[in-house]
Design an enzyme around this catalytic site. Structure first.
Site, short mmCIF file in Angstrom:
data_model
loop_
_atom_site.label_atom_id
_atom_site.label_comp_id
_atom_site.label_asym_id
_atom_site.label_seq_id
_atom_site.Cartn_x
_atom_site.Cartn_y
_atom_site.Cartn_z
N THR A 1 -0.48 2.14 -5.60
CA THR A 1 -1.78 2.08 -6.05
C THR A 1 -2.91 2.86 -5.23
O THR A 1 -4.24 2.80 -5.55
CB THR A 1 -2.51 0.79 -6.48
OG1 THR A 1 -2.45 -0.21 -5.28
CG2 THR A 1 -1.52 0.09 -7.65
N ALA A 2 -2.46 3.62 -4.29
CA ALA A 2 -3.14 4.14 -3.44
C ALA A 2 -3.54 5.63 -3.68
O ALA A 2 -4.56 6.06 -4.48
CB ALA A 2 -2.77 3.95 -1.99
N ARG A 3 -2.76 6.72 -3.13
CA ARG A 3 -2.69 7.88 -3.53
C ARG A 3 -1.56 8.61 -3.65
O ARG A 3 -0.57 8.35 -2.96
CB ARG A 3 -3.49 8.79 -2.31
CG ARG A 3 -4.97 8.56 -2.28
CD ARG A 3 -5.83 9.43 -3.41
NE ARG A 3 -7.35 9.17 -3.49
CZ ARG A 3 -7.84 8.42 -3.99
NH1 ARG A 3 -7.47 7.54 -4.96
NH2 ARG A 3 -9.39 8.45 -4.01
N ALA B 1 -6.32 1.19 -11.75
CA ALA B 1 -6.40 0.13 -10.71
C ALA B 1 -7.77 -0.49 -10.48
O ALA B 1 -8.03 -1.84 -10.45
CB ALA B 1 -5.63 0.26 -9.24
N HIS C 1 -3.89 5.56 -13.44
CA HIS C 1 -4.84 5.56 -12.35
C HIS C 1 -6.18 4.66 -12.68
O HIS C 1 -7.18 4.79 -12.78
CB HIS C 1 -5.57 6.80 -11.91
CG HIS C 1 -6.10 6.96 -10.72
ND1 HIS C 1 -5.89 7.94 -9.93
CD2 HIS C 1 -6.55 6.26 -9.71
CE1 HIS C 1 -6.46 8.01 -8.77
NE2 HIS C 1 -7.03 6.67 -8.43
N GLY D 1 -6.51 -2.18 4.65
CA GLY D 1 -7.95 -2.11 4.45
C GLY D 1 -8.29 -3.22 3.70
O GLY D 1 -7.74 -4.35 3.44
N GLU E 1 -2.01 14.57 -11.62
CA GLU E 1 -2.73 13.56 -12.49
C GLU E 1 -3.36 14.42 -13.70
O GLU E 1 -4.47 14.97 -13.30
CB GLU E 1 -3.84 12.55 -11.82
CG GLU E 1 -2.99 11.78 -10.80
CD GLU E 1 -3.75 10.49 -10.22
OE1 GLU E 1 -5.04 10.55 -10.58
OE2 GLU E 1 -3.03 9.93 -9.66
N ILE F 1 -8.15 -3.60 0.59
CA ILE F 1 -7.28 -3.73 -0.63
C ILE F 1 -6.22 -4.55 -0.07
O ILE F 1 -5.52 -5.55 -0.72
CB ILE F 1 -7.16 -2.65 -1.29
CG1 ILE F 1 -8.19 -2.16 -2.11
CG2 ILE F 1 -6.02 -2.81 -2.48
CD1 ILE F 1 -8.26 -0.68 -2.78
#
Length: 338
Positions: A245-247, A297, A295, A170, A276, A172
Site C-alpha cells: 500500500t506504499a508505492r 488506502a 490507490h 513510519g 497507474e 503507517i
C-alpha cells in the site's frame, strides 16, 4: 493576508475554510480530481489543474493551500506575493520545492494525515488475501455455495500466529504493527532509518526469509526501487503473502506474477502499481489469488478532514509569526524572515 484554497473533490475548499479562522481573506479554486486523474504538469508530478488558471488565482495571494494544484517553476515565478504553500499530502510532489526555495516560498506538507486510513486498508487487504474473500464474494452473488473451499488444500490462513514482516516503520508501518500484534501475529520490522526496537532486523533478506506475510510501508527512493524482486520473493516461505500500500515502484510485479503462478506466493494484495492505472494487458489483472484496489488506502472522510485541519494549523502558525509544522524547505523559512 490573502489565502488561496486550491481544493478538489476530496480535500474540498469548504473543509479548509471551515478549519481556518473566520476572518481569513480566502479565495478558492477547484480541481476536477479525482473525477479526472492526476498526472505530470510541466516538471511536477501527481498534479491536477491548469498553470494559467492557477497563476491568475494567485494574484496578490500570500498563502496557498492545495492538494493537487501544479506549483511549477512557471507558476511560482509569476506569484510575486506568495510566501507559503501548504500541500495537504504526505509529501509535496506537485510543488517544485527547489523553485519555491529559490524564491523564498516556504513549503509545508501534512504528513500522517492518512496514517490511520492506510494502516486499516493494509489490514483489510491482508485479511482479504489470506481468506480469499474477493474470489468467493462473486460466487455467492451468482448463486453458488462453495463448501468445497473447506477442503484442506483450499482453505485460507489465519493472521493469528503468522509472522508478518514490515518494510518501513513510519507512522503507517508503526500503526500496522500495533494492529497486527492485537491479532497475535509476530511482527518483524526492517527500517534502517527508524529507532530500532523489539522485532527489528538489520537485514531485509532475513525479514523475507522469516515472514509468511510481507507488507511494504517504505518510501520510494533509488535504494528501495524494486526492493521486492524475484530473489527476495524466493526467500519467503512457500505460499507466502505480499501486500503493498506504499508505492508501486517498490515491487517487480512481473516477478510477483511469476511467483503466484509457481505457488511460491500464495496470494498478494496491492493498492499501488508500477503504472497507474495498470495497462489492460498487465499480468496482475488476470493473476489468481490477487486482491487489487485503485490507490484508495488513504481515501476516508477522516483523512480529508485531518488534512484540512493540519493545513489550517500551518496557516495560523504562519500568520502568528510562528514556524509551521512539517516545513520541507527550512532554508526558505529563514529567508521569509520569521
Amino acid at each position: 493576508m490573502r489565502v488561496l484554497v486550491a481544493g478538489d473533490h476530496f480535500v474540498t475548499p469548504e473543509l479548509v475554510i471551515r478549519a481556518l479562522d473566520d476572518d481569513a481573506d480566502v479565495t478558492t479554486l477547484m480541481s476536477a480530481w479525482p473525477y479526472e486523474p492526476y498526472g505530470p504538469v510541466a516538471e511536477v508530478d501527481e498534479a491536477s489543474g491548469d498553470e494559467d488558471e492557477l497563476i491568475a488565482a494567485l494574484d496578490g495571494v500570500e498563502v496557498a493551500v492545495t492538494q493537487m494544484a501544479p506549483f511549477t517553476d512557471r507558476v511560482l515565478a509569476a506569484a510575486d506575493a506568495l510566501r507559503l504553500v501548504v500541500c495537504t499530502r504526505g509529501g509535496p510532489v506537485n510543488v517544485n520545492v527547489a523553485a519555491a526555495t529559490k524564491r523564498g516560498v516556504v513549503v509545508c506538507a501534512t504528513p500522517g494525515r492518512n496514517a490511520v486510513a492506510a494502516a486499516e486498508h493494509t489490514i483489510a487487504l491482508l485479511l482479504a488475501a489470506l481468506r480469499r474473500i474477493p474470489d468467493v464474494h462473486p460466487t455467492v452473488r451468482a448463486g453458488e455455495w462453495r463448501s468445497d473451499l473447506y477442503a484442506l488444500d483450499a482453505a485460507g490462513h489465519e493472521l493469528s500466529g503468522s509472522t508478518v514482516g514490515l518494510v518501513g516503520y513510519g507512522e503507517i508501518g508503526a500503526r500496522v504493527a500495533r494492529i497486527l500484534r492485537a491479532f497475535d501475529a509476530e511482527v518483524l520490522v526492517y527500517d534502517p532509518y527508524a529507532e530500532q526496537g523489539p522485532g527489528f532486523v538489520t537485514d531485509v533478506d532475513e525479514l523475507f526469509a522469516r515472514s509468511s506475510v510481507v507488507s511494504l510501508h517504505a518510501r520510494l527512493t533509488p535504494e528501495t526501487r524494486t526492493l521486492v524482486d524475484a530473489a527476495r520473493l524466493a526467500r519467503m516461505p512457500r505460499g507466502g503473502v505480499l501486500v503493498n500500500t506504499a508505492r508501486g515502484g517498490l515491487v517487480d510485479y512481473d516477478a510477483v506474477v511469476d511467483a503466484l503462478e509457481s505457488g511460491q506466493l500464495g496470494a498478494a494484495a496491492f493498492d499501488v502499481f508500477a503504472t497507474e492505472p495498470p495497462a489492460p494487458t498487465d499480468r496482475l489483472l488476470t493473476a489468481s489469488n490477487v486482491v487489487l484496489t485503485p490507490h484508495l488506502a488513504g481515501a476516508t472522510v477522516q483523512t480529508a478532514r485531518r488534512a484540512a485541519e493540519q493545513a489550517a494549523a500551518a496557516v495560523r502558525a504562519y500568520a502568528r509569526g510562528d514556524r509551521p509544522a512539517a516545513v520541507v524547505n527550512p532554508e526558505a523559512y529563514e529567508t521569509v524572515g520569521h
